[in-house]
Design a protein around this motif. Structure first.
Motif, PDB file in Angstrom:
ATOM      1  N   LEU A 105       8.097 -22.686  -3.963  1.00 52.01           N
ATOM      2  CA  LEU A 105       9.325 -22.237  -4.610  1.00 52.01           C
ATOM      3  C   LEU A 105       9.513 -22.927  -5.953  1.00 52.01           C
ATOM      4  O   LEU A 105       9.793 -22.289  -6.968  1.00 52.01           O
ATOM      5  CB  LEU A 105      10.530 -22.514  -3.705  1.00 52.01           C
ATOM      6  N   MET A 106       9.317 -24.244  -5.983  1.00 56.80           N
ATOM      7  CA  MET A 106       9.516 -25.015  -7.209  1.00 56.80           C
ATOM      8  C   MET A 106       8.617 -24.524  -8.342  1.00 56.80           C
ATOM      9  O   MET A 106       9.023 -24.499  -9.496  1.00 56.80           O
ATOM     10  CB  MET A 106       9.237 -26.498  -6.942  1.00 56.80           C
ATOM     11  N   GLU A 107       7.400 -24.159  -8.016  1.00 56.62           N
ATOM     12  CA  GLU A 107       6.429 -23.758  -9.032  1.00 56.62           C
ATOM     13  C   GLU A 107       6.604 -22.316  -9.501  1.00 56.62           C
ATOM     14  O   GLU A 107       5.904 -21.878 -10.409  1.00 56.62           O
ATOM     15  CB  GLU A 107       5.014 -23.984  -8.504  1.00 56.62           C
ATOM     16  N   SER A 108       7.555 -21.593  -8.917  1.00 59.39           N
ATOM     17  CA  SER A 108       7.737 -20.189  -9.278  1.00 59.39           C
ATOM     18  C   SER A 108       9.005 -19.904 -10.090  1.00 59.39           C
ATOM     19  O   SER A 108       9.129 -18.830 -10.662  1.00 59.39           O
ATOM     20  CB  SER A 108       7.771 -19.331  -8.004  1.00 59.39           C
ATOM     21  N   LEU A 109       9.913 -20.851 -10.148  1.00 61.48           N
ATOM     22  CA  LEU A 109      11.203 -20.604 -10.793  1.00 61.48           C
ATOM     23  C   LEU A 109      11.235 -21.154 -12.219  1.00 61.48           C
ATOM     24  O   LEU A 109      10.646 -22.186 -12.505  1.00 61.48           O
ATOM     25  CB  LEU A 109      12.325 -21.246  -9.972  1.00 61.48           C
ATOM     26  N   SER A 110      11.956 -20.482 -13.091  1.00 61.58           N
ATOM     27  CA  SER A 110      12.018 -20.915 -14.490  1.00 61.58           C
ATOM     28  C   SER A 110      13.109 -21.953 -14.739  1.00 61.58           C
ATOM     29  O   SER A 110      13.038 -22.701 -15.701  1.00 61.58           O
ATOM     30  CB  SER A 110      12.219 -19.713 -15.416  1.00 61.58           C
ATOM     31  N   VAL A 111      14.099 -22.003 -13.857  1.00 61.90           N
ATOM     32  CA  VAL A 111      15.242 -22.892 -14.051  1.00 61.90           C
ATOM     33  C   VAL A 111      15.522 -23.652 -12.759  1.00 61.90           C
ATOM     34  O   VAL A 111      15.313 -23.137 -11.666  1.00 61.90           O
ATOM     35  CB  VAL A 111      16.491 -22.064 -14.457  1.00 61.90           C
ATOM     36  N   VAL A 112      16.006 -24.876 -12.898  1.00 60.90           N
ATOM     37  CA  VAL A 112      16.431 -25.686 -11.767  1.00 60.90           C
ATOM     38  C   VAL A 112      17.813 -26.253 -12.090  1.00 60.90           C
ATOM     39  O   VAL A 112      18.102 -26.565 -13.243  1.00 60.90           O
ATOM     40  CB  VAL A 112      15.416 -26.819 -11.478  1.00 60.90           C
ATOM     41  N   ASP A 113      18.666 -26.346 -11.085  1.00 57.73           N
ATOM     42  CA  ASP A 113      19.964 -26.994 -11.273  1.00 57.73           C
ATOM     43  C   ASP A 113      19.777 -28.498 -11.082  1.00 57.73           C
ATOM     44  O   ASP A 113      19.152 -28.939 -10.113  1.00 57.73           O
ATOM     45  CB  ASP A 113      20.991 -26.473 -10.263  1.00 57.73           C
ATOM     46  N   ALA A 125      20.403 -38.719  -8.470  1.00 57.35           N
ATOM     47  CA  ALA A 125      20.451 -37.345  -8.973  1.00 57.35           C
ATOM     48  C   ALA A 125      20.026 -36.373  -7.881  1.00 57.35           C
ATOM     49  O   ALA A 125      19.555 -36.772  -6.810  1.00 57.35           O
ATOM     50  CB  ALA A 125      19.554 -37.208 -10.195  1.00 57.35           C
ATOM     51  N   CYS A 126      20.169 -35.107  -8.190  1.00 61.02           N
ATOM     52  CA  CYS A 126      19.840 -34.041  -7.257  1.00 61.02           C
ATOM     53  C   CYS A 126      19.280 -32.858  -8.040  1.00 61.02           C
ATOM     54  O   CYS A 126      19.780 -32.535  -9.127  1.00 61.02           O
ATOM     55  CB  CYS A 126      21.115 -33.636  -6.517  1.00 61.02           C
ATOM     56  N   LEU A 127      18.258 -32.219  -7.495  1.00 59.35           N
ATOM     57  CA  LEU A 127      17.719 -30.978  -8.043  1.00 59.35           C
ATOM     58  C   LEU A 127      17.880 -29.897  -6.991  1.00 59.35           C
ATOM     59  O   LEU A 127      17.702 -30.153  -5.791  1.00 59.35           O
ATOM     60  CB  LEU A 127      16.235 -31.117  -8.380  1.00 59.35           C
ATOM     61  N   TYR A 128      18.191 -28.674  -7.447  1.00 58.32           N
ATOM     62  CA  TYR A 128      18.301 -27.553  -6.518  1.00 58.32           C
ATOM     63  C   TYR A 128      17.548 -26.363  -7.087  1.00 58.32           C
ATOM     64  O   TYR A 128      17.882 -25.843  -8.143  1.00 58.32           O
ATOM     65  CB  TYR A 128      19.771 -27.194  -6.266  1.00 58.32           C
ATOM     66  N   PHE A 129      16.483 -25.983  -6.385  1.00 59.97           N
ATOM     67  CA  PHE A 129      15.675 -24.822  -6.713  1.00 59.97           C
ATOM     68  C   PHE A 129      16.068 -23.723  -5.727  1.00 59.97           C
ATOM     69  O   PHE A 129      16.121 -23.993  -4.520  1.00 59.97           O
ATOM     70  CB  PHE A 129      14.182 -25.122  -6.513  1.00 59.97           C
ATOM     71  N   TYR A 130      16.298 -22.501  -6.203  1.00 59.64           N
ATOM     72  CA  TYR A 130      16.722 -21.474  -5.248  1.00 59.64           C
ATOM     73  C   TYR A 130      16.429 -20.063  -5.728  1.00 59.64           C
ATOM     74  O   TYR A 130      16.345 -19.788  -6.919  1.00 59.64           O
ATOM     75  CB  TYR A 130      18.218 -21.602  -4.943  1.00 59.64           C
ATOM     76  N   GLU A 131      16.266 -19.197  -4.737  1.00 57.61           N
ATOM     77  CA  GLU A 131      16.198 -17.755  -4.936  1.00 57.61           C
ATOM     78  C   GLU A 131      17.476 -17.199  -4.330  1.00 57.61           C
ATOM     79  O   GLU A 131      17.583 -17.067  -3.108  1.00 57.61           O
ATOM     80  CB  GLU A 131      14.985 -17.163  -4.222  1.00 57.61           C
ATOM     81  N   HIS A 172      17.410 -18.610  -0.149  1.00 57.82           N
ATOM     82  CA  HIS A 172      16.335 -19.577   0.095  1.00 57.82           C
ATOM     83  C   HIS A 172      16.417 -20.646  -0.985  1.00 57.82           C
ATOM     84  O   HIS A 172      16.455 -20.314  -2.174  1.00 57.82           O
ATOM     85  CB  HIS A 172      14.982 -18.861   0.045  1.00 57.82           C
ATOM     86  N   GLY A 173      16.462 -21.900  -0.579  1.00 58.55           N
ATOM     87  CA  GLY A 173      16.561 -22.960  -1.570  1.00 58.55           C
ATOM     88  C   GLY A 173      15.972 -24.270  -1.091  1.00 58.55           C
ATOM     89  O   GLY A 173      15.754 -24.482   0.103  1.00 58.55           O
ATOM     90  N   VAL A 174      15.714 -25.130  -2.070  1.00 60.74           N
ATOM     91  CA  VAL A 174      15.212 -26.476  -1.812  1.00 60.74           C
ATOM     92  C   VAL A 174      16.088 -27.435  -2.599  1.00 60.74           C
ATOM     93  O   VAL A 174      16.212 -27.318  -3.818  1.00 60.74           O
ATOM     94  CB  VAL A 174      13.741 -26.628  -2.251  1.00 60.74           C
ATOM     95  N   VAL A 230      12.218 -38.599  -8.888  1.00 65.40           N
ATOM     96  CA  VAL A 230      11.438 -38.842  -7.669  1.00 65.40           C
ATOM     97  C   VAL A 230      12.374 -38.680  -6.476  1.00 65.40           C
ATOM     98  O   VAL A 230      13.312 -39.474  -6.301  1.00 65.40           O
ATOM     99  CB  VAL A 230      10.803 -40.247  -7.684  1.00 65.40           C
ATOM    100  N   PRO A 231      12.136 -37.670  -5.649  1.00 62.38           N
ATOM    101  CA  PRO A 231      13.017 -37.447  -4.501  1.00 62.38           C
ATOM    102  C   PRO A 231      12.688 -38.342  -3.316  1.00 62.38           C
ATOM    103  O   PRO A 231      11.541 -38.751  -3.131  1.00 62.38           O
ATOM    104  CB  PRO A 231      12.744 -35.977  -4.146  1.00 62.38           C
ATOM    105  N   ASP A 232      13.718 -38.642  -2.535  1.00 67.62           N
ATOM    106  CA  ASP A 232      13.486 -39.346  -1.275  1.00 67.62           C
ATOM    107  C   ASP A 232      14.052 -38.572  -0.089  1.00 67.62           C
ATOM    108  O   ASP A 232      13.902 -38.983   1.058  1.00 67.62           O
ATOM    109  CB  ASP A 232      14.039 -40.773  -1.315  1.00 67.62           C
ATOM    110  N   LYS A 233      14.688 -37.443  -0.372  1.00 61.64           N
ATOM    111  CA  LYS A 233      15.238 -36.605   0.694  1.00 61.64           C
ATOM    112  C   LYS A 233      15.139 -35.151   0.256  1.00 61.64           C
ATOM    113  O   LYS A 233      15.361 -34.829  -0.905  1.00 61.64           O
ATOM    114  CB  LYS A 233      16.697 -36.990   0.940  1.00 61.64           C
ATOM    115  N   LEU A 234      14.793 -34.280   1.195  1.00 57.18           N
ATOM    116  CA  LEU A 234      14.766 -32.854   0.886  1.00 57.18           C
ATOM    117  C   LEU A 234      15.495 -32.074   1.954  1.00 57.18           C
ATOM    118  O   LEU A 234      15.554 -32.478   3.113  1.00 57.18           O
ATOM    119  CB  LEU A 234      13.333 -32.344   0.708  1.00 57.18           C
ATOM    120  N   LYS A 235      16.059 -30.966   1.521  1.00 61.01           N
ATOM    121  CA  LYS A 235      16.685 -30.015   2.430  1.00 61.01           C
ATOM    122  C   LYS A 235      16.132 -28.643   2.068  1.00 61.01           C
ATOM    123  O   LYS A 235      16.150 -28.256   0.905  1.00 61.01           O
ATOM    124  CB  LYS A 235      18.211 -30.003   2.278  1.00 61.01           C
ATOM    125  N   VAL A 236      15.644 -27.952   3.079  1.00 63.74           N
ATOM    126  CA  VAL A 236      15.132 -26.601   2.887  1.00 63.74           C
ATOM    127  C   VAL A 236      16.131 -25.643   3.518  1.00 63.74           C
ATOM    128  O   VAL A 236      16.446 -25.770   4.707  1.00 63.74           O
ATOM    129  CB  VAL A 236      13.737 -26.428   3.532  1.00 63.74           C
TER     130      VAL A 236
END
Length: 151
Positions: free
Chosen positions: A13-21, A81-87, A92-94, A134-140
């Motif tokens: 998912l991360m490698e397919s999106l043009s923008v991340v929050d 910090a936090c990053l959110y990648f989503y469709e 669907h999001g990470v 550098v993340p230390d926690k992920l939520k799918v």
């Protein structure tokens, strides 16, 4: 699904999106979110894929910002910090939580620089900052469920 499978799903998912929050913490302790260029996007930045190869955390993300931005000051004050990648259409999001640091390695900064970024950084190198998250926690988020994992 084990951690490696989750990471592979996240990377896809991360490698397919043009923008991340991207969210930082402001001086009053509140989240501050904005859309950022996603330098993990393989189609937009194919020459940056090698940037991630030496990383021990496969979900590390590089971002850029203006040194003069409020965001830069927030990161200096608090590196959480936090990053959110989503469709959005697929629900669907990470979400990645971790720390962000200001990269001072000038060779690395120059490697990441893109022709055309002058529109974002009219002052050039003087107002261009490379960030390493550098993340230390992920939520799918997928199939109406949430899977949380510490990295």
């Amino acid at each position: 699904m084990n951690l490696t499978e989750k990471q592979a799903e996240c990377l896809k998912l991360m490698e397919s999106l043009s923008v991340v929050d991207f969210s930082t913490i402001d001086k009053n302790g509140f989240p501050s979110t904005r859309a950022m260029l996603n330098l993990r996007n393989k189609q937009a930045y194919p020459h940056l894929t090698a940037l991630y190869e030496p990383e021990t955390n496969p979900l590390t993300v590089y971002l850029t910002t203006n040194t003069s931005s409020q965001k830069f000051g927030e990161i200096q004050q608090n590196g959480k910090a936090c990053l959110y990648f989503y469709e959005a259409h697929a629900f669907h999001g990470v979400l990645l939580q971790g720390t962000v640091e200001i990269v001072t390695d000038n060779d690395l900064r120059r490697r990441v620089w893109q022709k055309g970024w002058e529109m974002y950084y009219p002052k050039g190198d003087a107002d261009y900052t490379l960030l390493r998250f550098v993340p230390d926690k992920l939520k799918v988020y997928a199939n109406f469920s949430v899977i949380t994992e510490h990295i």
